[in-house]
Design a protein around this motif. Structure first.
Motif, PDB file in Angstrom:
ATOM      1  N   SER A  79       0.748  -1.205   0.066  1.00  0.00           N
ATOM      2  CA  SER A  79       0.111   0.007   0.214  1.00  0.00           C
ATOM      3  C   SER A  79       0.870   1.316  -0.017  1.00  0.00           C
ATOM      4  N   VAL A  80       1.766   1.271   0.752  1.00  0.00           N
ATOM      5  CA  VAL A  80       2.844   2.512   1.025  1.00  0.00           C
ATOM      6  C   VAL A  80       3.483   2.757  -0.521  1.00  0.00           C
ATOM      7  N   THR A  84       1.013   3.380  -3.667  1.00  0.00           N
ATOM      8  CA  THR A  84       0.608   4.765  -3.258  1.00  0.00           C
ATOM      9  C   THR A  84       1.221   5.962  -3.320  1.00  0.00           C
ATOM     10  N   THR A  85       2.700   5.855  -2.852  1.00  0.00           N
ATOM     11  CA  THR A  85       3.617   6.735  -2.980  1.00  0.00           C
ATOM     12  C   THR A  85       3.979   6.996  -4.474  1.00  0.00           C
ATOM     13  N   THR A 102       1.544   8.294  -6.678  1.00  0.00           N
ATOM     14  CA  THR A 102       1.043   9.740  -6.362  1.00  0.00           C
ATOM     15  C   THR A 102       2.109  10.542  -7.030  1.00  0.00           C
ATOM     16  N   PHE A 119      -3.101  10.960  -3.104  1.00  0.00           N
ATOM     17  CA  PHE A 119      -2.521   9.976  -2.227  1.00  0.00           C
ATOM     18  C   PHE A 119      -3.893   9.430  -1.480  1.00  0.00           C
ATOM     19  N   ASN A 124      -5.702   7.066  -4.168  1.00  0.00           N
ATOM     20  CA  ASN A 124      -4.954   5.750  -4.698  1.00  0.00           C
ATOM     21  C   ASN A 124      -4.887   4.961  -3.536  1.00  0.00           C
ATOM     22  N   TRP A 125      -4.693   5.194  -2.191  1.00  0.00           N
ATOM     23  CA  TRP A 125      -4.859   4.426  -1.061  1.00  0.00           C
ATOM     24  C   TRP A 125      -5.985   3.654  -0.986  1.00  0.00           C
ATOM     25  N   THR A 172      -2.921  -4.871  -1.946  1.00  0.00           N
ATOM     26  CA  THR A 172      -2.765  -3.707  -0.941  1.00  0.00           C
ATOM     27  C   THR A 172      -3.800  -3.839   0.244  1.00  0.00           C
ATOM     28  N   THR A 186      -6.567  -0.057   7.862  1.00  0.00           N
ATOM     29  CA  THR A 186      -6.646   0.493   6.357  1.00  0.00           C
ATOM     30  C   THR A 186      -6.793   1.894   6.426  1.00  0.00           C
ATOM     31  N   THR A 187      -7.799   2.443   7.322  1.00  0.00           N
ATOM     32  CA  THR A 187      -8.149   3.745   7.424  1.00  0.00           C
ATOM     33  C   THR A 187      -7.390   4.805   8.108  1.00  0.00           C
ATOM     34  N   VAL A 206      -5.016   7.342   6.084  1.00  0.00           N
ATOM     35  CA  VAL A 206      -5.579   8.421   5.307  1.00  0.00           C
ATOM     36  C   VAL A 206      -6.437   9.215   6.147  1.00  0.00           C
TER      37      VAL A 206
END
Length: 277
Positions: A75-76, A79-80, A83, A204, A207-208, A225, A251-252, A255
């Protein structure tokens, strides 16, 4: 003109009630991670857990045979990188189209880019799958990152801001000997930093949370992810609400923290990118 005290009290009361109304589902999710499934089913509206049970976090150490840390790293990473790629692609594309709006190819590209804002990912699954197959990117991190890097909303924000920049500023830089790349990165970009920050944050956050493109392009759980892991856990554990809520927290929370820290910047950048255009 100063509003009456009663009207202000009513407005604040309405805002507080609305905040509580929208925050309660998230609070319910937090409680659900520490309450046994039986307690959730028998007393779902409880405002405080009967006891704090951390067993769900041990259960989600592995989901679908993949360690939870692998989903977090994916995920990191995805997403990074997506982005960064999205900001660079949409920024340079919007600048090029703003500089040469008379080119027919740019007009078609702009219309096609903005047209994708009307279509959800569900309608793009077949063409995206075919394109990724032809390029040999199915099941790769590169394919996922490239697909997530395409952002019509980000393109729109950049384009509207670039249109608000006086043409004399750019022409003066060109007269001084700067090329288009130098104008973009050394003249336009410093003025566009509020919009760049906003687009970065928005991208970010978007996409996360994406799970459908990752699920379509991936061929193995090793590239999944956290949102995809949460989807798989729902099917794997059925009604294990406690485990699902525990993974939802993991997960949340990232963000949520990013949005709470940057919400003022997001609102300002949205205004700079839309109103000025």
């Amino acid at each position: 003109m100063k509003q009456p005290l009663g009207l202000r009290i009513l407005a604040y009361a309405f805002a507080i009630f609305g905040s509580i109304f929208f925050l309660y589902p998230y609070w319910w999710m937090l409680l659900g991670a520490f309450r046994p499934t039986e307690a959730i089913l028998t007393n779902p509206l409880a405002l405080w857990p009967e006891s704090f049970d951390f067993s769900a976090f041990r259960e989600i150490a592995t989901v679908g045979g993949i360690p939870i840390w692998r989903y977090i790293v994916n995920s990191v990473l995805i997403t990074t990188l997506s982005t960064v790629a999205s900001v660079l692609i949409t920024m340079t594309g919007a600048y090029a189209i703003t500089r040469r709006p008379d080119l027919r190819a740019f007009k078609v590209l702009r219309s096609g880019f903005l047209l994708t804002m009307m279509y959800p990912y569900m309608l793009l699954v077949i063409p995206v799958y075919i394109v990724m197959f032809k390029l040999g990117l199915l099941g790769t991190y590169t394919g996922i990152i490239l697909f997530l890097a395409l952002g019509p909303v980000q393109f729109f924000l950049f384009e509207q801001f670039f249109r608000s920049i006086p043409g004399e500023v750019i022409e003066a830089s060109i007269v001084d000997g700067a090329n288009e790349w130098q104008v973009l990165f050394f003249v336009v970009l410093p003025m566009a930093m509020p919009v760049v920050a906003t687009v970065t944050i928005i991208t970010f956050l978007l996409n996360w949370a994406q799970w459908f493109p990752v699920l379509v392009i991936s061929r193995q759980p090793g590239t999944y992810t956290l949102p995809v892991a949460l989807l798989n856990m729902t099917g794997e554990l059925g009604v294990n609400f406690q485990g699902i809520m525990a993974l939802s927290i993991i997960t949340t929370i990232p963000v949520t923290i990013v949005f709470l820290i940057a919400q003022r910047r997001v609102m300002q950048g949205m205004s700079d990118g839309a109103v000025k255009g």
